[in-house]
Design a protein around this motif. Structure first.
Motif, mmCIF file in Angstrom:
data_model
loop_
_atom_site.group_PDB
_atom_site.id
_atom_site.type_symbol
_atom_site.label_atom_id
_atom_site.label_comp_id
_atom_site.label_asym_id
_atom_site.label_seq_id
_atom_site.Cartn_x
_atom_site.Cartn_y
_atom_site.Cartn_z
ATOM 1 N N PHE A 33 103.068 77.178 29.201
ATOM 2 C CA PHE A 33 103.483 78.139 30.231
ATOM 3 C C PHE A 33 104.970 77.970 30.504
ATOM 4 O O PHE A 33 105.488 76.844 30.502
ATOM 5 C CB PHE A 33 102.720 77.894 31.538
ATOM 6 N N CYS A 34 105.655 79.083 30.780
ATOM 7 C CA CYS A 34 107.042 78.994 31.230
ATOM 8 C C CYS A 34 107.055 78.913 32.755
ATOM 9 O O CYS A 34 106.024 79.102 33.416
ATOM 10 C CB CYS A 34 107.856 80.186 30.739
ATOM 11 N N VAL A 35 108.228 78.638 33.329
ATOM 12 C CA VAL A 35 108.325 78.430 34.777
ATOM 13 C C VAL A 35 107.882 79.672 35.534
ATOM 14 O O VAL A 35 107.163 79.577 36.536
ATOM 15 C CB VAL A 35 109.757 78.025 35.177
ATOM 16 N N SER A 36 108.300 80.848 35.063
ATOM 17 C CA SER A 36 107.932 82.077 35.785
ATOM 18 C C SER A 36 106.417 82.276 35.775
ATOM 19 O O SER A 36 105.836 82.734 36.768
ATOM 20 C CB SER A 36 108.649 83.290 35.182
ATOM 21 N N ASP A 37 105.756 81.934 34.657
ATOM 22 C CA ASP A 37 104.293 82.014 34.600
ATOM 23 C C ASP A 37 103.671 81.085 35.644
ATOM 24 O O ASP A 37 102.747 81.463 36.377
ATOM 25 C CB ASP A 37 103.779 81.597 33.220
ATOM 26 N N LEU A 38 104.162 79.847 35.692
ATOM 27 C CA LEU A 38 103.601 78.859 36.609
ATOM 28 C C LEU A 38 103.836 79.261 38.064
ATOM 29 O O LEU A 38 102.971 79.042 38.927
ATOM 30 C CB LEU A 38 104.195 77.484 36.319
ATOM 31 N N CYS A 39 105.001 79.854 38.342
ATOM 32 C CA CYS A 39 105.273 80.356 39.700
ATOM 33 C C CYS A 39 104.257 81.429 40.082
ATOM 34 O O CYS A 39 103.747 81.448 41.208
ATOM 35 C CB CYS A 39 106.691 80.917 39.790
ATOM 36 N N ALA A 40 103.967 82.333 39.122
ATOM 37 C CA ALA A 40 103.027 83.412 39.399
ATOM 38 C C ALA A 40 101.614 82.883 39.621
ATOM 39 O O ALA A 40 100.878 83.382 40.481
ATOM 40 C CB ALA A 40 103.037 84.412 38.239
ATOM 41 N N VAL A 41 101.225 81.862 38.872
ATOM 42 C CA VAL A 41 99.866 81.318 38.994
ATOM 43 C C VAL A 41 99.725 80.513 40.274
ATOM 44 O O VAL A 41 98.758 80.675 41.030
ATOM 45 C CB VAL A 41 99.519 80.444 37.771
ATOM 46 N N LEU A 42 100.681 79.629 40.552
ATOM 47 C CA LEU A 42 100.559 78.726 41.693
ATOM 48 C C LEU A 42 101.070 79.334 42.994
ATOM 49 O O LEU A 42 100.805 78.800 44.074
ATOM 50 C CB LEU A 42 101.309 77.411 41.429
ATOM 51 N N ALA A 97 89.831 76.438 39.802
ATOM 52 C CA ALA A 97 89.159 77.625 39.253
ATOM 53 C C ALA A 97 89.996 78.876 39.499
ATOM 54 O O ALA A 97 90.111 79.751 38.627
ATOM 55 C CB ALA A 97 87.773 77.769 39.868
ATOM 56 N N ALA A 98 90.602 78.975 40.690
ATOM 57 C CA ALA A 98 91.467 80.121 40.998
ATOM 58 C C ALA A 98 92.694 80.129 40.091
ATOM 59 O O ALA A 98 93.130 81.186 39.624
ATOM 60 C CB ALA A 98 91.887 80.073 42.467
ATOM 61 N N ASP A 99 93.253 78.942 39.827
ATOM 62 C CA ASP A 99 94.400 78.850 38.916
ATOM 63 C C ASP A 99 94.018 79.336 37.527
ATOM 64 O O ASP A 99 94.788 80.062 36.874
ATOM 65 C CB ASP A 99 94.899 77.403 38.832
ATOM 66 N N ARG A 100 92.839 78.941 37.050
ATOM 67 C CA ARG A 100 92.406 79.357 35.709
ATOM 68 C C ARG A 100 92.230 80.867 35.639
ATOM 69 O O ARG A 100 92.614 81.500 34.650
ATOM 70 C CB ARG A 100 91.108 78.650 35.317
ATOM 71 N N ARG A 101 91.655 81.456 36.678
ATOM 72 C CA ARG A 101 91.464 82.917 36.680
ATOM 73 C C ARG A 101 92.812 83.636 36.675
ATOM 74 O O ARG A 101 92.995 84.619 35.949
ATOM 75 C CB ARG A 101 90.631 83.335 37.893
ATOM 76 N N GLN A 102 93.744 83.149 37.492
ATOM 77 C CA GLN A 102 95.054 83.785 37.553
ATOM 78 C C GLN A 102 95.797 83.633 36.223
ATOM 79 O O GLN A 102 96.463 84.572 35.760
ATOM 80 C CB GLN A 102 95.886 83.159 38.689
ATOM 81 N N ALA A 103 95.666 82.470 35.593
ATOM 82 C CA ALA A 103 96.311 82.255 34.295
ATOM 83 C C ALA A 103 95.719 83.181 33.239
ATOM 84 O O ALA A 103 96.442 83.704 32.381
ATOM 85 C CB ALA A 103 96.154 80.800 33.867
ATOM 86 N N ALA A 104 94.406 83.407 33.278
ATOM 87 C CA ALA A 104 93.763 84.312 32.318
ATOM 88 C C ALA A 104 94.245 85.741 32.519
ATOM 89 O O ALA A 104 94.510 86.461 31.546
ATOM 90 C CB ALA A 104 92.244 84.232 32.463
#
Length: 321
Positions: A33-42, A97-104
């Motif tokens: 994951f890039c930083v922007s992806d991780l910001c969006a997920v978390l 579980a919420a993090d996994r759903r958002q990442a998907a």
């Protein structure tokens, strides 16, 4: 007196002992994951997450992979402590579980954007389909050339990551490299959607200068890549460099075809290769060619397997008669 190894272990445990950092490790163990992806997920700010990521990288729990102006983070293959820690986290934890759903959801959106970009620009990224090649027969031939377990695999010019998906059940670790960021976006989405991110990854790299150590892989593949190369001999030499002694190199490409229009329409640099050309490049690269395989179709395709020699050709004593 505390040993250096214990100091390192304590530093890693301290780095992991924070809720956000555990969430980051849980995500990055599933893929890059890039930083922007991780910001969006978390749902946290970039400066905050960047500090957490810096600590995890310094502790050796994550690795940072630059890609153009961006960088991706993933759990290193050798970071056994991370997997031990994550195994103790409850799978049903609501936050994880919420993090996994958002990442998907994010992966699916990234795949859609990348595919739309390819369609808008008319890029024919599925070359086997564009050339009418028998994809199933080609994949069957590649898999037949490999043992049931293949250890560490490198796919050079991975494109959309299809070969990584095929090899995932056999590989301990599979890495795909490609120069195209758009291709890598599609490959990351493919791996994430199929739940393969834990042991399959992709990164941007130049096939002539792979950012990888010598003898680090058991298998290296170049599928429909060499006919784009300005210098096929250099590409094969670099692929051989990262293979362990007795490692397997698989080169799959077009046989000589005489179709000059493909050089213009598909930007091919070479109108296919014959056995003598490939063997002439493999020898100086330190590889011993094995019997090639032909896959028939509208254009003949050849699979050239080779073994990395335990002793480089240049180091072998000259024979006297």
């Amino acid at each position: 007196m505390i040993s250096r190894s214990m100091d390192e272990l304590l530093a890693q445990l301290r780095a992991a002992a924070e809720p956000t950092r555990l969430r980051l490790l849980a995500l990055c163990a599933r893929g890059a994951f890039c930083v922007s992806d991780l910001c969006a997920v978390l749902g946290q700010s970039q400066p905050r997450l960047s500090r957490h990521l810096k600590l995890l990288v310094e502790a050796g729990l994550l690795e940072r992979l630059p890609e153009g102006a961006n960088a991706y983070f993933q759990v290193p293959a050798a970071a056994g402590l991370v997997h031990q820690l994550l195994a103790r986290l409850p799978e049903e934890d609501a936050q994880l579980a919420a993090d996994r759903r958002q990442a998907a959801r994010l992966a699916a959106e990234r795949a859609r954007i990348a595919s739309d970009a390819f369609r808008r620009h008319g890029a024919d990224w599925d070359e086997m389909r564009a050339l009418g090649l028998p994809a199933e027969a080609i994949e069957t031939a590649l898999l037949a050339a490999l043992p049931a377990r293949v250890g560490r695999v490198l796919d050079i010019g991975t494109g959309t990551g299809r070969l990584l998906e095929l090899l995932a059940p056999r590989a301990e670790v599979a890495l795909g490299v490609d120069a195209s960021r758009d291709m890598l976006a599609l490959a990351r989405a493919r791996l994430a959607e199929r739940g393969l991110g834990a042991h399959c990854a992709v990164r941007q790299a130049d096939m002539y200068r792979l950012p990888l150590p010598d003898a680090g892989f058991d298998v290296a593949t170049l599928q429909m890549v060499l006919h784009y190369a300005e210098d096929p001999a250099a590409a094969l030499a670099e692929a051989a460099r990262v293979l362990r002694p007795e490692g397997l190199l698989l080169v799959l490409d077009l046989a000589p075809h005489g179709r000059a229009e493909l050089l213009d329409r598909h930007a091919h640099r070479w109108p296919g290769f014959d056995d003598a050309e490939i063997a002439g490049w493999l020898g100086p690269a330190g590889c011993a060619p094995l019997p090639p395989v032909t896959i028939s179709g509208p254009l003949a395709v050849r699979l050239w397997p080779a073994r990395r020699l335990a002793v480089p050709v240049a180091a072998l004593p000259a024979l006297s008669f």
